[in-house]
Design a protein around this motif. Structure first.
Motif, mmCIF file in Angstrom:
data_model
loop_
_atom_site.group_PDB
_atom_site.id
_atom_site.type_symbol
_atom_site.label_atom_id
_atom_site.label_comp_id
_atom_site.label_asym_id
_atom_site.label_seq_id
_atom_site.Cartn_x
_atom_site.Cartn_y
_atom_site.Cartn_z
ATOM 1 N N LYS A 20 0.833 -1.193 0.000
ATOM 2 C CA LYS A 20 0.000 0.000 0.000
ATOM 3 C C LYS A 20 0.871 1.248 0.000
ATOM 4 C CE LYS A 20 -3.486 2.235 2.832
ATOM 5 N NZ LYS A 20 -3.197 2.868 4.072
ATOM 6 N N ALA A 21 0.486 2.220 -0.778
ATOM 7 C CA ALA A 21 1.140 3.526 -0.794
ATOM 8 C C ALA A 21 0.034 4.571 -0.846
ATOM 9 C CB ALA A 21 2.060 3.661 -1.999
ATOM 10 N N GLY A 22 -0.168 5.255 0.274
ATOM 11 C CA GLY A 22 -1.261 6.218 0.344
ATOM 12 C C GLY A 22 -2.590 5.500 0.214
ATOM 13 N N ASN A 23 -3.396 5.907 -0.753
ATOM 14 C CA ASN A 23 -4.696 5.283 -0.982
ATOM 15 C C ASN A 23 -4.640 4.221 -2.087
ATOM 16 O OD1 ASN A 23 -7.438 5.063 -0.276
ATOM 17 N ND2 ASN A 23 -8.033 6.245 -2.077
ATOM 18 N N ALA A 24 -3.443 3.961 -2.618
ATOM 19 C CA ALA A 24 -3.276 2.972 -3.688
ATOM 20 C C ALA A 24 -2.747 1.663 -3.114
ATOM 21 C CB ALA A 24 -2.308 3.490 -4.741
ATOM 22 N N VAL A 25 -3.324 0.547 -3.577
ATOM 23 C CA VAL A 25 -2.879 -0.781 -3.167
ATOM 24 C C VAL A 25 -2.381 -1.502 -4.408
ATOM 25 C CG1 VAL A 25 -3.568 -2.963 -2.111
ATOM 26 C CG2 VAL A 25 -4.593 -0.826 -1.320
ATOM 27 N N PHE A 26 -1.138 -2.001 -4.355
ATOM 28 C CA PHE A 26 -0.537 -2.728 -5.461
ATOM 29 C C PHE A 26 -0.711 -4.218 -5.191
ATOM 30 C CE2 PHE A 26 1.459 1.345 -5.108
ATOM 31 C CZ PHE A 26 1.556 1.775 -6.420
ATOM 32 N N VAL A 27 -1.394 -4.914 -6.099
ATOM 33 C CA VAL A 27 -1.751 -6.312 -5.912
ATOM 34 C C VAL A 27 -1.143 -7.152 -7.023
ATOM 35 C CG1 VAL A 27 -3.656 -7.939 -5.646
ATOM 36 C CG2 VAL A 27 -3.920 -5.585 -4.872
ATOM 37 N N ARG A 28 -0.476 -8.269 -6.645
ATOM 38 C CA ARG A 28 0.088 -9.186 -7.635
ATOM 39 C C ARG A 28 -0.901 -10.315 -7.875
ATOM 40 N NH1 ARG A 28 6.061 -9.873 -5.244
ATOM 41 N NH2 ARG A 28 5.928 -11.847 -6.334
ATOM 42 N N SER A 29 -1.140 -10.628 -9.134
ATOM 43 C CA SER A 29 -2.038 -11.725 -9.492
ATOM 44 C C SER A 29 -1.391 -12.532 -10.617
ATOM 45 C CB SER A 29 -3.395 -11.185 -9.937
ATOM 46 O OG SER A 29 -3.277 -10.577 -11.195
ATOM 47 N N LYS A 30 -2.076 -13.569 -11.056
ATOM 48 C CA LYS A 30 -1.565 -14.393 -12.155
ATOM 49 C C LYS A 30 -1.339 -13.576 -13.415
ATOM 50 C CE LYS A 30 -3.884 -18.554 -10.561
ATOM 51 N NZ LYS A 30 -4.963 -19.516 -10.835
ATOM 52 N N SER A 31 -2.163 -12.563 -13.610
ATOM 53 C CA SER A 31 -2.059 -11.769 -14.835
ATOM 54 C C SER A 31 -1.148 -10.557 -14.693
ATOM 55 C CB SER A 31 -3.457 -11.331 -15.276
ATOM 56 O OG SER A 31 -4.077 -10.570 -14.261
ATOM 57 N N GLY A 32 -0.523 -10.378 -13.543
ATOM 58 C CA GLY A 32 0.399 -9.267 -13.363
ATOM 59 C C GLY A 32 0.059 -8.442 -12.136
ATOM 60 N N VAL A 33 0.656 -7.280 -12.048
ATOM 61 C CA VAL A 33 0.434 -6.367 -10.927
ATOM 62 C C VAL A 33 -0.605 -5.342 -11.335
ATOM 63 C CG1 VAL A 33 1.505 -4.652 -9.413
ATOM 64 C CG2 VAL A 33 2.800 -6.664 -10.108
ATOM 65 N N TYR A 34 -1.543 -5.085 -10.446
ATOM 66 C CA TYR A 34 -2.510 -4.026 -10.717
ATOM 67 C C TYR A 34 -2.685 -3.156 -9.488
ATOM 68 C CZ TYR A 34 -5.999 -7.036 -8.436
ATOM 69 O OH TYR A 34 -6.683 -7.809 -7.545
ATOM 70 N N VAL A 35 -3.244 -1.982 -9.706
ATOM 71 C CA VAL A 35 -3.434 -0.999 -8.647
ATOM 72 C C VAL A 35 -4.927 -0.816 -8.419
ATOM 73 C CG1 VAL A 35 -2.955 1.352 -7.897
ATOM 74 C CG2 VAL A 35 -1.368 0.202 -9.439
ATOM 75 N N ARG A 36 -5.317 -0.781 -7.162
ATOM 76 C CA ARG A 36 -6.715 -0.509 -6.833
ATOM 77 C C ARG A 36 -6.755 0.441 -5.648
ATOM 78 N NH1 ARG A 36 -8.042 -3.324 -2.265
ATOM 79 N NH2 ARG A 36 -6.899 -5.223 -1.837
ATOM 80 N N SER A 37 -7.882 1.042 -5.414
ATOM 81 C CA SER A 37 -8.045 1.942 -4.274
ATOM 82 C C SER A 37 -8.175 1.138 -2.987
ATOM 83 C CB SER A 37 -9.297 2.800 -4.443
ATOM 84 O OG SER A 37 -9.158 3.642 -5.542
ATOM 85 N N TYR A 38 -7.613 1.668 -1.926
ATOM 86 C CA TYR A 38 -7.722 1.030 -0.620
ATOM 87 C C TYR A 38 -9.147 1.171 -0.101
ATOM 88 C CZ TYR A 38 -7.259 0.182 4.358
ATOM 89 O OH TYR A 38 -7.415 -0.304 5.619
ATOM 90 N N THR A 39 -9.684 0.096 0.432
ATOM 91 C CA THR A 39 -10.988 0.137 1.087
ATOM 92 C C THR A 39 -10.829 -0.387 2.507
ATOM 93 O OG1 THR A 39 -11.529 -2.062 0.248
ATOM 94 C CG2 THR A 39 -12.324 -0.207 -1.030
ATOM 95 N N VAL A 40 -11.545 0.194 3.426
ATOM 96 C CA VAL A 40 -11.480 -0.214 4.827
ATOM 97 C C VAL A 40 -12.107 -1.601 4.958
ATOM 98 C CG1 VAL A 40 -12.202 0.348 7.177
ATOM 99 C CG2 VAL A 40 -11.590 2.171 5.588
ATOM 100 N N PRO A 41 -11.371 -2.567 5.553
ATOM 101 C CA PRO A 41 -11.933 -3.903 5.706
ATOM 102 C C PRO A 41 -13.183 -3.895 6.587
ATOM 103 C CG PRO A 41 -9.582 -3.904 6.190
ATOM 104 C CD PRO A 41 -10.013 -2.475 6.061
ATOM 105 N N ARG A 42 -14.109 -4.779 6.259
ATOM 106 C CA ARG A 42 -15.328 -4.924 7.058
ATOM 107 C C ARG A 42 -15.062 -5.864 8.220
ATOM 108 N NH1 ARG A 42 -19.518 -7.482 3.764
ATOM 109 N NH2 ARG A 42 -20.504 -7.520 5.782
#
Length: 92
Positions: free
Chosen positions: A16-38
Protein backbone atom coordinates in the motif's frame (compact mmCIF):
# COMPACT_ATOMS: atom_id res chain seq x y z
CA UNK A 1 -8.08 -0.25 -11.61
CA UNK A 2 -4.84 0.05 -13.57
CA UNK A 3 -2.49 -2.69 -14.73
CA UNK A 4 1.22 -1.98 -14.41
CA UNK A 5 3.91 -2.84 -16.93
CA UNK A 6 6.80 -4.13 -14.86
CA UNK A 7 10.43 -3.16 -15.26
CA UNK A 8 13.52 -3.51 -13.08
CA UNK A 9 12.30 -0.81 -10.69
CA UNK A 10 8.73 -2.07 -10.26
CA UNK A 11 9.17 -5.84 -10.60
CA UNK A 12 8.66 -6.57 -6.90
CA UNK A 13 6.14 -3.85 -6.13
CA UNK A 14 3.29 -4.80 -3.82
CA UNK A 15 1.56 -3.35 -0.77
CA UNK A 16 0.00 0.00 0.00
CA UNK A 17 1.14 3.53 -0.79
CA UNK A 18 -1.26 6.22 0.34
CA UNK A 19 -4.70 5.28 -0.98
CA UNK A 20 -3.28 2.97 -3.69
CA UNK A 21 -2.88 -0.78 -3.17
CA UNK A 22 -0.54 -2.73 -5.46
CA UNK A 23 -1.75 -6.31 -5.91
CA UNK A 24 0.09 -9.19 -7.63
CA UNK A 25 -2.04 -11.72 -9.49
CA UNK A 26 -1.56 -14.39 -12.15
CA UNK A 27 -2.06 -11.77 -14.84
CA UNK A 28 0.40 -9.27 -13.36
CA UNK A 29 0.43 -6.37 -10.93
CA UNK A 30 -2.51 -4.03 -10.72
CA UNK A 31 -3.43 -1.00 -8.65
CA UNK A 32 -6.72 -0.51 -6.83
CA UNK A 33 -8.05 1.94 -4.27
CA UNK A 34 -7.72 1.03 -0.62
CA UNK A 35 -10.99 0.14 1.09
CA UNK A 36 -11.48 -0.21 4.83
CA UNK A 37 -11.93 -3.90 5.71
CA UNK A 38 -15.33 -4.92 7.06
CA UNK A 39 -15.74 -6.62 10.42
CA UNK A 40 -19.10 -8.40 10.08
CA UNK A 41 -18.73 -10.31 13.40
CA UNK A 42 -20.45 -13.40 12.06
CA UNK A 43 -21.05 -16.35 14.37
CA UNK A 44 -18.22 -18.36 12.82
CA UNK A 45 -15.83 -15.38 12.88
CA UNK A 46 -16.52 -14.78 16.58
CA UNK A 47 -16.00 -18.51 17.27
CA UNK A 48 -12.64 -18.55 15.46
CA UNK A 49 -11.48 -15.45 17.32
CA UNK A 50 -12.51 -17.10 20.60
CA UNK A 51 -10.52 -20.25 19.75
CA UNK A 52 -7.50 -18.13 18.85
CA UNK A 53 -7.74 -16.19 22.13
CA UNK A 54 -7.83 -19.51 24.03
CA UNK A 55 -4.76 -20.72 22.14
CA UNK A 56 -2.89 -17.51 23.01
CA UNK A 57 -3.83 -17.88 26.67
CA UNK A 58 -2.68 -21.52 26.64
CA UNK A 59 0.67 -20.58 25.05
CA UNK A 60 1.21 -17.84 27.62
CA UNK A 61 0.72 -20.48 30.34
CA UNK A 62 3.59 -22.66 29.06
CA UNK A 63 6.87 -22.89 30.92
CA UNK A 64 9.92 -21.27 29.33
CA UNK A 65 11.19 -24.72 28.25
CA UNK A 66 7.84 -25.67 26.67
CA UNK A 67 7.63 -22.35 24.81
CA UNK A 68 11.21 -22.83 23.56
CA UNK A 69 10.28 -26.29 22.24
CA UNK A 70 7.31 -24.83 20.33
CA UNK A 71 9.50 -22.08 18.87
CA UNK A 72 12.08 -24.65 17.75
CA UNK A 73 9.33 -26.70 16.11
CA UNK A 74 7.94 -23.58 14.41
CA UNK A 75 11.30 -22.97 12.72
CA UNK A 76 10.79 -26.23 10.78
CA UNK A 77 7.38 -25.18 9.43
CA UNK A 78 7.01 -23.48 6.05
CA UNK A 79 4.02 -22.24 4.11
CA UNK A 80 3.90 -21.86 0.33
CA UNK A 81 2.78 -18.38 -0.68
CA UNK A 82 -0.16 -18.77 -3.06
CA UNK A 83 0.69 -15.47 -4.77
CA UNK A 84 4.21 -16.29 -5.94
CA UNK A 85 4.85 -19.95 -4.98
CA UNK A 86 7.72 -19.20 -2.63
CA UNK A 87 8.11 -21.13 0.63
CA UNK A 88 8.04 -18.79 3.59
CA UNK A 89 9.00 -19.51 7.15
CA UNK A 90 6.23 -18.90 9.63
CA UNK A 91 6.90 -16.10 12.12
CA UNK A 92 5.11 -15.00 15.20
Amino acid sequence: MAKLILNVMTNGIHGKAGNAVFVRSKSGVYVRSYTVPRDPRTTSQVAIRSHFAKAVTAFQGLSAAQAAQWRTYALTQFKVDARDGTARQMTG
